[in-house]
Design an enzyme around this catalytic site. Structure first.
Site, PDB file in Angstrom:
ATOM      1  N   LEU A 134      45.275  40.372  31.770  1.00  0.00           N
ATOM      2  CA  LEU A 134      43.881  40.670  31.420  1.00  0.00           C
ATOM      3  C   LEU A 134      43.840  41.700  30.285  1.00  0.00           C
ATOM      4  CD1 LEU A 134      42.614  40.852  35.104  1.00  0.00           C
ATOM      5  CD2 LEU A 134      41.973  39.097  33.429  1.00  0.00           C
ATOM      6  N   ASN A 194      48.321  34.715  49.813  1.00  0.00           N
ATOM      7  CA  ASN A 194      47.773  36.072  49.923  1.00  0.00           C
ATOM      8  C   ASN A 194      46.256  36.045  50.052  1.00  0.00           C
ATOM      9  OD1 ASN A 194      49.763  38.434  49.711  1.00  0.00           O
ATOM     10  ND2 ASN A 194      50.567  36.948  48.233  1.00  0.00           N
ATOM     11  N   HIS A 199      52.453  42.622  43.634  1.00  0.00           N
ATOM     12  CA  HIS A 199      53.615  42.159  42.882  1.00  0.00           C
ATOM     13  C   HIS A 199      54.828  42.179  43.817  1.00  0.00           C
ATOM     14  CE1 HIS A 199      56.189  41.445  39.430  1.00  0.00           C
ATOM     15  NE2 HIS A 199      57.009  42.345  39.951  1.00  0.00           N
ATOM     16  N   ARG A 256      41.505  33.708  26.336  1.00  0.00           N
ATOM     17  CA  ARG A 256      41.248  34.920  27.129  1.00  0.00           C
ATOM     18  C   ARG A 256      39.804  35.394  27.021  1.00  0.00           C
ATOM     19  NH1 ARG A 256      45.374  37.132  28.807  1.00  0.00           N
ATOM     20  NH2 ARG A 256      46.572  36.446  27.014  1.00  0.00           N
ATOM     21  N   ASP A 303      46.357  48.408  35.324  1.00  0.00           N
ATOM     22  CA  ASP A 303      46.020  49.065  34.057  1.00  0.00           C
ATOM     23  C   ASP A 303      46.376  48.093  32.934  1.00  0.00           C
ATOM     24  OD1 ASP A 303      48.716  49.169  33.705  1.00  0.00           O
ATOM     25  OD2 ASP A 303      48.894  51.354  33.746  1.00  0.00           O
TER      26      ASP A 303
HETATM   27  C1  GRF Z   1      52.942  36.666  45.465  1.00  0.00           C
HETATM   28  O1  GRF Z   1      54.311  36.840  45.728  1.00  0.00           O
HETATM   29  C2  GRF Z   1      52.397  37.837  44.683  1.00  0.00           C
HETATM   30  O2  GRF Z   1      53.097  39.021  44.908  1.00  0.00           O
HETATM   31  C3  GRF Z   1      52.612  37.404  43.257  1.00  0.00           C
HETATM   32  O3  GRF Z   1      52.397  36.023  43.253  1.00  0.00           O
HETATM   33  C4  GRF Z   1      52.666  35.487  44.535  1.00  0.00           C
HETATM   34  C5  GRF Z   1      51.435  34.740  44.925  1.00  0.00           C
HETATM   35  O4  GRF Z   1      51.619  33.960  46.081  1.00  0.00           O
HETATM   36  N1  GRF Z   1      51.757  38.146  42.374  1.00  0.00           N
HETATM   37  P1  GRF Z   1      50.366  33.265  46.776  1.00  0.00           P
HETATM   38  O5  GRF Z   1      49.667  32.408  45.733  1.00  0.00           O
HETATM   39  O6  GRF Z   1      49.476  34.351  47.280  1.00  0.00           O
HETATM   40  O7  GRF Z   1      50.936  32.437  47.885  1.00  0.00           O
END
Ligand code: GRF
Length: 296
Positions: free
Chosen positions: A99, A23, A115, A71, A147
């Site tokens: 967090l 991502n 997510h 943390r 949040d």
């Molecule tokens: C994704 O599916 C995202 O929705 C979740 O963790 C995964 C991360 O994948 N929070 P990457 O590290 O971006 O490949």
């Protein structure tokens, strides 16, 4: 004020990631240096081995590991760095730590997460396995404001994919990731345009008598209404918002809702309806769509 955006200048973004970072890669590609939306200026990880850090360095983006020593220490260092780099928007992308309120509160409205489920269904871990076990026919991904809960904040944008016979957690993960790589940049563009924001006092004032109706909507419906209200407000028609949200906003109300839907997901039938609206409404709508759809 509804949203701290648009800024009137390119935004400075930070991505926080714990793992492989696909991502992150999609965000780096969507927001390269010098583009008008803004760029990723910092990548932060709690895991020094995260492949995400390599992806950032390879593109010349500052990549910092803050190894997890609890943390409190992590959050203090991260907050300092975000401030020092003048960051406007923080994007969690596979960041595997929860967090604390001390981090989330000052960034509320400027902190997003992605997510891999249709929230509020399936928060937490092992989503694809749970989706298959439950026999779902559809799944997807959600970008939301962070949040203090786990995967609970107001939704910015969702995308859907089917669950097909023979799917495994792996095939589902691959399908959802492909979706996410388009969804996250689009969600960021909505936030940077001021068309997605957490409901607050500004919205309550704008909505007036329509506020109770808005509050009664489900978490998945609210973003559409928010975008319609924000569009009308940006068009100088804030006074029309309560009526429009009650379904009595005339052509402008219809135009705002059609545009709000098309901003999330294209639909030929809605495009056609938009084309049939009076020219002044249509031109405003098309301008908003063009802006958010143009990747650069
Ligand atoms: C994704 O599916 C995202 O929705 C979740 O963790 C995964 C991360 O994948 N929070 P990457 O590290 O971006 O490949």
């Amino acid at each position: 004020m509804l949203s701290p955006f648009p800024l009137g200048r390119p935004a400075r973004m930070a991505v926080m990631a714990s793992g492989r970072g696909t991502n992150l890669e999609a965000l780096l590609e969507a927001f390269p240096p010098q583009n008008p939306w803004g760029e990723v200026v910092l990548v932060l990880s709690d895991n020094p081995e995260a492949y995400a850090l390599k992806r950032a360095s390879r593109r010349g983006v500052e990549a910092v590991a803050i190894p997890w020593r609890g943390r409190k220490a992590f959050e203090r260092e991260a907050l300092d760095l975000l401030r020092a780099r003048g960051v406007d928007l923080v994007l969690l992308a596979g960041f595997m730590r929860l967090l604390s309120p001390g981090f989330v509160e000052p960034w509320y409205g400027r902190l997003l997460n992605i997510h891999p489920s249709l929230l509020p269904a399936y928060p937490g871990l092992h989503v694809h396995r749970r989706v298959l076990e439950a026999g779902e026919r559809e799944t997807g991904s959600t970008v939301h404001f962070v949040d203090q809960g786990m995967d609970t904040g107001p939704i910015v944008l969702q995308g859907r994919v089917p669950v097909l016979p023979g799917d495994t957690p792996e095939t589902l993960e691959r399908r959802v990731l492909f979706l996410e790589h388009r969804l996250y940049p689009r969600a960021v563009r909505l936030v940077l345009s001021g068309l997605a924001f957490p409901p607050g006092e500004g919205l309550k004032a704008l909505l007036g008598e329509a506020w109770p109706r808005f509050q009664g909507l489900s978490p998945r419906e609210k973003p559409l209404y928010l975008r319609a209200a924000a569009l009308l407000s940006a068009w100088g028609l804030g006074g029309l918002v309560p009526a429009a949200l009650m379904g009595q906003g005339g052509d402008w109300g219809r135009g705002a809702f059609l545009t709000a839907h098309l901003l999330a997901e294209d639909h030929p039938a809605l495009r056609r309806e938009l084309a049939e609206l009076p020219e002044e409404v249509r031109l405003r709508a098309e301008e908003a769509l063009r802006r958010v759809e143009s990747p650069l």
